[in-house]
Design a protein around this motif. Structure first.
Motif, mmCIF file in Angstrom:
data_model
loop_
_atom_site.group_PDB
_atom_site.id
_atom_site.type_symbol
_atom_site.label_atom_id
_atom_site.label_comp_id
_atom_site.label_asym_id
_atom_site.label_seq_id
_atom_site.Cartn_x
_atom_site.Cartn_y
_atom_site.Cartn_z
ATOM 1 N N ASP A 1 -6.451 17.123 -2.583
ATOM 2 C CA ASP A 1 -5.028 17.152 -2.263
ATOM 3 C C ASP A 1 -4.169 17.250 -3.521
ATOM 4 O OD1 ASP A 1 -5.710 16.882 0.391
ATOM 5 O OD2 ASP A 1 -5.374 14.716 0.428
ATOM 6 N N GLU A 2 -3.045 17.931 -3.397
ATOM 7 C CA GLU A 2 -2.095 18.063 -4.507
ATOM 8 C C GLU A 2 -1.109 16.903 -4.537
ATOM 9 O OE1 GLU A 2 -2.093 20.377 -6.975
ATOM 10 O OE2 GLU A 2 -4.021 20.939 -6.095
ATOM 11 N N VAL A 3 -0.985 16.202 -3.400
ATOM 12 C CA VAL A 3 -0.097 15.042 -3.323
ATOM 13 C C VAL A 3 -0.886 13.835 -2.822
ATOM 14 C CG1 VAL A 3 2.016 16.381 -2.969
ATOM 15 C CG2 VAL A 3 0.690 15.636 -0.990
ATOM 16 N N VAL A 4 -0.365 12.650 -3.130
ATOM 17 C CA VAL A 4 -1.042 11.405 -2.762
ATOM 18 C C VAL A 4 -0.060 10.535 -1.999
ATOM 19 C CG1 VAL A 4 -2.145 9.322 -3.685
ATOM 20 C CG2 VAL A 4 -2.494 11.517 -4.832
ATOM 21 N N ASP A 5 -0.548 9.904 -0.937
ATOM 22 C CA ASP A 5 0.240 8.900 -0.232
ATOM 23 C C ASP A 5 0.066 7.600 -1.011
ATOM 24 O OD1 ASP A 5 1.331 6.950 1.397
ATOM 25 O OD2 ASP A 5 0.495 7.762 3.247
ATOM 26 N N VAL A 6 0.966 7.351 -1.942
ATOM 27 C CA VAL A 6 0.864 6.201 -2.829
ATOM 28 C C VAL A 6 0.971 4.899 -2.042
ATOM 29 C CG1 VAL A 6 1.905 5.027 -4.810
ATOM 30 C CG2 VAL A 6 1.640 7.502 -4.836
ATOM 31 N N CYS A 7 1.733 4.897 -0.963
ATOM 32 C CA CYS A 7 1.844 3.684 -0.138
ATOM 33 C C CYS A 7 0.461 3.246 0.335
ATOM 34 C CB CYS A 7 2.726 3.931 1.076
ATOM 35 S SG CYS A 7 4.409 4.400 0.702
ATOM 36 N N ARG A 8 -0.253 4.161 0.944
ATOM 37 C CA ARG A 8 -1.586 3.850 1.473
ATOM 38 C C ARG A 8 -2.563 3.562 0.334
ATOM 39 N NH1 ARG A 8 -2.681 7.648 5.575
ATOM 40 N NH2 ARG A 8 -1.812 6.085 6.925
ATOM 41 N N ALA A 9 -2.518 4.350 -0.724
ATOM 42 C CA ALA A 9 -3.434 4.154 -1.847
ATOM 43 C C ALA A 9 -3.194 2.813 -2.534
ATOM 44 C CB ALA A 9 -3.288 5.296 -2.850
ATOM 45 N N TRP A 10 -1.911 2.415 -2.654
ATOM 46 C CA TRP A 10 -1.578 1.134 -3.279
ATOM 47 C C TRP A 10 -2.092 -0.024 -2.427
ATOM 48 C CZ3 TRP A 10 -0.573 -0.805 -7.738
ATOM 49 C CH2 TRP A 10 0.073 -2.025 -7.879
ATOM 50 N N GLU A 11 -1.905 0.065 -1.117
ATOM 51 C CA GLU A 11 -2.421 -0.977 -0.229
ATOM 52 C C GLU A 11 -3.938 -1.079 -0.342
ATOM 53 O OE1 GLU A 11 -1.041 -0.427 3.780
ATOM 54 O OE2 GLU A 11 1.058 -0.574 3.180
ATOM 55 N N ASN A 12 -4.611 0.075 -0.417
ATOM 56 C CA ASN A 12 -6.071 0.076 -0.562
ATOM 57 C C ASN A 12 -6.493 -0.558 -1.882
ATOM 58 O OD1 ASN A 12 -6.448 1.287 1.917
ATOM 59 N ND2 ASN A 12 -6.626 3.349 1.083
ATOM 60 N N SER A 13 -5.766 -0.248 -2.963
ATOM 61 C CA SER A 13 -6.137 -0.819 -4.256
ATOM 62 C C SER A 13 -5.911 -2.328 -4.266
ATOM 63 C CB SER A 13 -5.391 -0.142 -5.406
ATOM 64 O OG SER A 13 -4.022 -0.468 -5.405
ATOM 65 N N LEU A 14 -4.846 -2.814 -3.600
ATOM 66 C CA LEU A 14 -4.619 -4.257 -3.506
ATOM 67 C C LEU A 14 -5.737 -4.930 -2.715
ATOM 68 C CD1 LEU A 14 -0.766 -4.467 -2.856
ATOM 69 C CD2 LEU A 14 -1.981 -5.010 -4.967
ATOM 70 N N LYS A 15 -6.132 -4.297 -1.616
ATOM 71 C CA LYS A 15 -7.224 -4.843 -0.802
ATOM 72 C C LYS A 15 -8.518 -4.858 -1.596
ATOM 73 C CE LYS A 15 -9.855 -4.061 3.441
ATOM 74 N NZ LYS A 15 -11.125 -4.308 2.794
ATOM 75 N N ASN A 16 -8.799 -3.775 -2.323
ATOM 76 C CA ASN A 16 -10.023 -3.719 -3.120
ATOM 77 C C ASN A 16 -10.018 -4.789 -4.208
ATOM 78 O OD1 ASN A 16 -10.938 -1.588 -1.595
ATOM 79 N ND2 ASN A 16 -10.307 -0.024 -3.050
ATOM 80 N N ALA A 17 -8.863 -5.004 -4.830
ATOM 81 C CA ALA A 17 -8.761 -6.034 -5.867
ATOM 82 C C ALA A 17 -9.005 -7.422 -5.265
ATOM 83 C CB ALA A 17 -7.388 -5.976 -6.536
ATOM 84 N N LYS A 18 -8.458 -7.650 -4.075
ATOM 85 C CA LYS A 18 -8.667 -8.940 -3.405
ATOM 86 C C LYS A 18 -10.141 -9.127 -3.064
ATOM 87 C CE LYS A 18 -7.299 -11.546 0.677
ATOM 88 N NZ LYS A 18 -6.561 -11.521 1.937
ATOM 89 N N ASP A 19 -10.767 -8.076 -2.532
ATOM 90 C CA ASP A 19 -12.186 -8.150 -2.193
ATOM 91 C C ASP A 19 -13.025 -8.410 -3.441
ATOM 92 O OD1 ASP A 19 -11.471 -7.635 0.418
ATOM 93 O OD2 ASP A 19 -12.142 -5.542 0.396
ATOM 94 N N GLU A 20 -12.695 -7.741 -4.533
ATOM 95 C CA GLU A 20 -13.427 -7.920 -5.789
ATOM 96 C C GLU A 20 -13.254 -9.349 -6.301
ATOM 97 O OE1 GLU A 20 -15.790 -7.114 -9.092
ATOM 98 O OE2 GLU A 20 -15.566 -6.010 -7.224
ATOM 99 N N GLY A 21 -12.056 -9.885 -6.202
ATOM 100 C CA GLY A 21 -11.814 -11.264 -6.619
ATOM 101 C C GLY A 21 -12.629 -12.250 -5.804
ATOM 102 N N GLN A 22 -12.712 -12.001 -4.502
ATOM 103 C CA GLN A 22 -13.510 -12.885 -3.645
ATOM 104 C C GLN A 22 -14.989 -12.788 -4.008
ATOM 105 O OE1 GLN A 22 -12.335 -11.541 0.248
ATOM 106 N NE2 GLN A 22 -10.618 -12.966 0.350
ATOM 107 N N ARG A 23 -15.439 -11.569 -4.301
ATOM 108 C CA ARG A 23 -16.837 -11.366 -4.683
ATOM 109 C C ARG A 23 -17.130 -12.082 -5.999
ATOM 110 N NH1 ARG A 23 -20.120 -8.484 -7.729
ATOM 111 N NH2 ARG A 23 -18.565 -7.235 -8.764
ATOM 112 N N GLU A 24 -16.235 -11.939 -6.964
ATOM 113 C CA GLU A 24 -16.415 -12.614 -8.249
ATOM 114 C C GLU A 24 -16.392 -14.132 -8.078
ATOM 115 O OE1 GLU A 24 -13.542 -11.067 -11.015
ATOM 116 O OE2 GLU A 24 -14.471 -9.089 -11.011
#
Length: 120
Positions: free
Chosen positions: A50-73
């Motif tokens: 894609d030439e454009v990114v839905d930053v809203c959705r991508a930002w929410e995903n990155s926050l969720k991934n960071a939370k999941d990683e923190g829980q794993r750590e």
């Protein structure tokens, strides 16, 4: 450029609520997203095709991934602390424990100190 500046301005505000539902962030050019990532250290990912990114959705995903990683750590740290506690019960020395758990001696000392405080 406006999206980049807005993102930089608000990146640490209130868990990203400022970005949700904002049209300006729903179709951001890939080059702008790369600039946002470079400047802020964010890890916003879109579809490579894609030439454009839905930053809203991508930002929410990155926050969720960071939370999941923190829980794993956190789980991993808890497991290591459990091993350290078991080694202490076996009368092993700090250097021996550090070697067993592949952590610096200072880390082991801090865990031992924390465990001692909890048990008192």
């Amino acid at each position: 450029m406006g999206s980049v500046l807005q993102f930089i301005k608000h990146q640490s505000d209130d868990g990203g609520r400022w970005i949700k539902g904002k049209r300006r962030f729903q179709n951001v050019e890939k080059e702008a997203v790369e600039l946002i990532n470079m400047i802020t250290g964010a890890n916003i990912a879109g579809n490579e095709k894609d030439e454009v990114v839905d930053v809203c959705r991508a930002w929410e995903n990155s926050l969720k991934n960071a939370k999941d990683e923190g829980q794993r750590e956190g789980r991993i740290a808890g497991q290591i602390e459990g091993k350290i506690e078991a080694y202490i019960d076996c009368n092993m020395t700090i250097p021996e424990i550090a070697k067993k758990v592949s952590k610096p001696e200072e880390y082991v000392r801090e865990v031992v100190k924390k465990l001692s405080a909890v048990s008192q």
